[in-house]
Design a protein around this motif. Sequence first.
Motif, PDB file in Angstrom:
ATOM      1  N   THR A  37      -8.468   1.860   8.805  1.00 44.06           N
ATOM      2  CA  THR A  37      -7.836   1.188   9.942  1.00 44.06           C
ATOM      3  C   THR A  37      -6.563   0.492   9.480  1.00 44.06           C
ATOM      4  O   THR A  37      -6.562  -0.222   8.471  1.00 44.06           O
ATOM      5  CB  THR A  37      -8.794   0.165  10.561  1.00 44.06           C
ATOM      6  N   THR A  38      -5.476   0.694  10.197  1.00 49.77           N
ATOM      7  CA  THR A  38      -4.212   0.054   9.836  1.00 49.77           C
ATOM      8  C   THR A  38      -4.331  -1.461   9.924  1.00 49.77           C
ATOM      9  O   THR A  38      -4.920  -1.997  10.872  1.00 49.77           O
ATOM     10  CB  THR A  38      -3.085   0.545  10.765  1.00 49.77           C
ATOM     11  N   VAL A  75      -6.834   3.264  -0.870  1.00 53.45           N
ATOM     12  CA  VAL A  75      -5.968   2.368  -1.643  1.00 53.45           C
ATOM     13  C   VAL A  75      -5.556   1.176  -0.787  1.00 53.45           C
ATOM     14  O   VAL A  75      -5.128   1.334   0.373  1.00 53.45           O
ATOM     15  CB  VAL A  75      -4.718   3.125  -2.138  1.00 53.45           C
ATOM     16  N   PHE A  76      -5.657  -0.022  -1.385  1.00 54.53           N
ATOM     17  CA  PHE A  76      -5.267  -1.254  -0.712  1.00 54.53           C
ATOM     18  C   PHE A  76      -4.254  -2.021  -1.558  1.00 54.53           C
ATOM     19  O   PHE A  76      -4.360  -2.041  -2.794  1.00 54.53           O
ATOM     20  CB  PHE A  76      -6.483  -2.160  -0.479  1.00 54.53           C
ATOM     21  N   VAL A  77      -3.312  -2.650  -0.898  1.00 58.77           N
ATOM     22  CA  VAL A  77      -2.461  -3.658  -1.553  1.00 58.77           C
ATOM     23  C   VAL A  77      -3.215  -4.975  -1.521  1.00 58.77           C
ATOM     24  O   VAL A  77      -3.946  -5.274  -0.566  1.00 58.77           O
ATOM     25  CB  VAL A  77      -1.103  -3.769  -0.837  1.00 58.77           C
ATOM     26  N   ASN A  78      -3.017  -5.787  -2.566  1.00 58.39           N
ATOM     27  CA  ASN A  78      -3.712  -7.082  -2.681  1.00 58.39           C
ATOM     28  C   ASN A  78      -2.736  -8.117  -3.231  1.00 58.39           C
ATOM     29  O   ASN A  78      -2.872  -8.609  -4.345  1.00 58.39           O
ATOM     30  CB  ASN A  78      -4.923  -6.934  -3.614  1.00 58.39           C
ATOM     31  N   ASP A  79      -1.715  -8.440  -2.433  1.00 62.11           N
ATOM     32  CA  ASP A  79      -0.688  -9.369  -2.907  1.00 62.11           C
ATOM     33  C   ASP A  79      -0.065 -10.091  -1.712  1.00 62.11           C
ATOM     34  O   ASP A  79       0.442  -9.452  -0.786  1.00 62.11           O
ATOM     35  CB  ASP A  79       0.393  -8.619  -3.686  1.00 62.11           C
ATOM     36  N   ALA A  80      -0.114 -11.413  -1.742  1.00 57.23           N
ATOM     37  CA  ALA A  80       0.420 -12.228  -0.644  1.00 57.23           C
ATOM     38  C   ALA A  80       1.751 -12.885  -1.002  1.00 57.23           C
ATOM     39  O   ALA A  80       2.235 -13.751  -0.271  1.00 57.23           O
ATOM     40  CB  ALA A  80      -0.587 -13.299  -0.256  1.00 57.23           C
ATOM     41  N   SER A  81       2.381 -12.451  -2.121  1.00 57.45           N
ATOM     42  CA  SER A  81       3.635 -13.079  -2.543  1.00 57.45           C
ATOM     43  C   SER A  81       4.764 -12.813  -1.560  1.00 57.45           C
ATOM     44  O   SER A  81       5.556 -13.709  -1.245  1.00 57.45           O
ATOM     45  CB  SER A  81       4.041 -12.558  -3.926  1.00 57.45           C
ATOM     46  N   TYR A  82       4.841 -11.558  -1.108  1.00 64.14           N
ATOM     47  CA  TYR A  82       5.901 -11.149  -0.187  1.00 64.14           C
ATOM     48  C   TYR A  82       5.334 -10.142   0.810  1.00 64.14           C
ATOM     49  O   TYR A  82       4.249  -9.591   0.620  1.00 64.14           O
ATOM     50  CB  TYR A  82       7.066 -10.474  -0.933  1.00 64.14           C
ATOM     51  N   THR A  83       6.121  -9.902   1.849  1.00 66.40           N
ATOM     52  CA  THR A  83       5.809  -8.808   2.759  1.00 66.40           C
ATOM     53  C   THR A  83       6.266  -7.505   2.114  1.00 66.40           C
ATOM     54  O   THR A  83       7.405  -7.402   1.650  1.00 66.40           O
ATOM     55  CB  THR A  83       6.527  -8.988   4.109  1.00 66.40           C
ATOM     56  N   GLY A 136       5.291  -0.853  11.772  1.00 63.39           N
ATOM     57  CA  GLY A 136       5.238  -1.799  10.659  1.00 63.39           C
ATOM     58  C   GLY A 136       6.306  -2.868  10.753  1.00 63.39           C
ATOM     59  O   GLY A 136       6.066  -4.048  10.461  1.00 63.39           O
ATOM     60  N   LEU A 137       7.508  -2.475  11.176  1.00 65.48           N
ATOM     61  CA  LEU A 137       8.582  -3.452  11.347  1.00 65.48           C
ATOM     62  C   LEU A 137       8.237  -4.461  12.428  1.00 65.48           C
ATOM     63  O   LEU A 137       8.611  -5.643  12.344  1.00 65.48           O
ATOM     64  CB  LEU A 137       9.889  -2.726  11.696  1.00 65.48           C
ATOM     65  N   ALA A 138       7.514  -4.000  13.448  1.00 64.05           N
ATOM     66  CA  ALA A 138       7.138  -4.894  14.547  1.00 64.05           C
ATOM     67  C   ALA A 138       5.952  -5.778  14.184  1.00 64.05           C
ATOM     68  O   ALA A 138       5.668  -6.754  14.900  1.00 64.05           O
ATOM     69  CB  ALA A 138       6.804  -4.061  15.786  1.00 64.05           C
ATOM     70  N   ASN A 139       5.275  -5.470  13.088  1.00 62.00           N
ATOM     71  CA  ASN A 139       4.079  -6.235  12.695  1.00 62.00           C
ATOM     72  C   ASN A 139       4.117  -6.558  11.196  1.00 62.00           C
ATOM     73  O   ASN A 139       3.297  -6.054  10.419  1.00 62.00           O
ATOM     74  CB  ASN A 139       2.812  -5.435  13.015  1.00 62.00           C
ATOM     75  N   PRO A 140       5.049  -7.396  10.769  1.00 64.31           N
ATOM     76  CA  PRO A 140       5.159  -7.707   9.337  1.00 64.31           C
ATOM     77  C   PRO A 140       3.921  -8.395   8.765  1.00 64.31           C
ATOM     78  O   PRO A 140       3.632  -8.264   7.564  1.00 64.31           O
ATOM     79  CB  PRO A 140       6.389  -8.617   9.260  1.00 64.31           C
ATOM     80  N   SER A 141       3.154  -9.097   9.599  1.00 65.03           N
ATOM     81  CA  SER A 141       1.964  -9.794   9.084  1.00 65.03           C
ATOM     82  C   SER A 141       0.897  -8.815   8.609  1.00 65.03           C
ATOM     83  O   SER A 141       0.000  -9.198   7.850  1.00 65.03           O
ATOM     84  CB  SER A 141       1.382 -10.703  10.169  1.00 65.03           C
ATOM     85  N   ARG A 142       0.982  -7.544   9.040  1.00 65.30           N
ATOM     86  CA  ARG A 142       0.012  -6.536   8.612  1.00 65.30           C
ATOM     87  C   ARG A 142       0.398  -5.917   7.269  1.00 65.30           C
ATOM     88  O   ARG A 142      -0.317  -5.065   6.749  1.00 65.30           O
ATOM     89  CB  ARG A 142      -0.120  -5.422   9.664  1.00 65.30           C
ATOM     90  N   ARG A 143       1.528  -6.399   6.684  1.00 66.45           N
ATOM     91  CA  ARG A 143       2.011  -5.841   5.417  1.00 66.45           C
ATOM     92  C   ARG A 143       2.041  -6.885   4.304  1.00 66.45           C
ATOM     93  O   ARG A 143       2.822  -6.790   3.363  1.00 66.45           O
ATOM     94  CB  ARG A 143       3.391  -5.220   5.601  1.00 66.45           C
ATOM     95  N   VAL A 144       1.166  -7.876   4.424  1.00 65.07           N
ATOM     96  CA  VAL A 144       1.088  -8.919   3.406  1.00 65.07           C
ATOM     97  C   VAL A 144      -0.370  -9.293   3.192  1.00 65.07           C
ATOM     98  O   VAL A 144      -1.169  -9.275   4.146  1.00 65.07           O
ATOM     99  CB  VAL A 144       1.929 -10.159   3.822  1.00 65.07           C
ATOM    100  N   GLY A 145      -0.736  -9.604   1.952  1.00 65.93           N
ATOM    101  CA  GLY A 145      -2.130  -9.923   1.650  1.00 65.93           C
ATOM    102  C   GLY A 145      -2.905  -8.664   1.276  1.00 65.93           C
ATOM    103  O   GLY A 145      -2.389  -7.784   0.584  1.00 65.93           O
TER     104      GLY A 145
END
Length: 300
Positions: A37-38, A75-83, A136-145
């Motif tokens: 799920t995105t 595969v998951f990203v696991n980093d809240a430093s930046y978007t 993704g551009l419209a939902n930057p909060s989904r690209r952090v953490g």
Amino acid sequence: AVAVSPGGGDTPLSVNAATVVLAKKPDWYDSSLRTTTTGTRTVLGLSVTTSSFVTLPTHPVYAYAGSGDTLDAIVFVNDASYTTNSFTFELSFDNSKLEYVSYAHSGDFMAPTIADDNISGRTYKTFMSSSPSAKGLANPSRRVGVFYALSVRFKFIAGTSAATYDDILRMQLVDLVNDGNNAFVTTEMGQVLDSRDAPTLNGRMTVVDVTSVGALPYAADMGGQFLNTLPIRGSVGSRDYGVTVVTDNAIEPRDVDMTAMVTSCSALGSKHTATVVAGQCRVTPTTALSERAYAAVFDI
């Protein structure tokens, strides 16, 4: 168990039909980490210490020809430093046992470009997504953490031996790039979550064999019944029976599991005889019209 009562004073049979094996979920397991799920994930107590990780199935898989059984490395990203604006991942796998099938990616990123390399019995497959999608551009909060990035589907090569393989897959995070075009993480091995409780750097998968759990007798015109047709037909009483083996593979429906050769068979009781003829069991009942059914024991 399955019980068979031949009747006519013959001894009933009782056999075990199947065995159920239960396994504990690994400590890390959260169902959201096995979905594509995105968006982000909220997982309490996640023990991963790297900026990315990959999850594998926690159950064994089949590797017989035509099984259709696949496994997804998610595969998951696991980093809240930046978007994250772009990512590059490299997955390597043992190409003597695994083969690549397909991939899918998060709808928040553009489709990745893919590059392949083969070194010392391993295939290295690189996935690079260069920018976010419109969503993704419209939902930057989904690209952090912690968020889903990529899913890669594999299958075991047909004929791979049943065993547990402890270094079947590895993953390296080549880079994560933020909206300022800065690579804020580079060249880091990603941890793998598999059937073990703790994350590792080498993925484990187990291959199992298909197990025969039962057999069905058959005859072309009488289904699976061991029926004495002499009282009905008043003619030839002998009948030939083959065997279809029923296995424990319920991954996908198949029309016929496997037709096996009968290697030996013997009559159960004294009302008939049983012999092997051309890989089938030929059962010949007595001429007694009172005997309506018979039974045989066979090996395959």
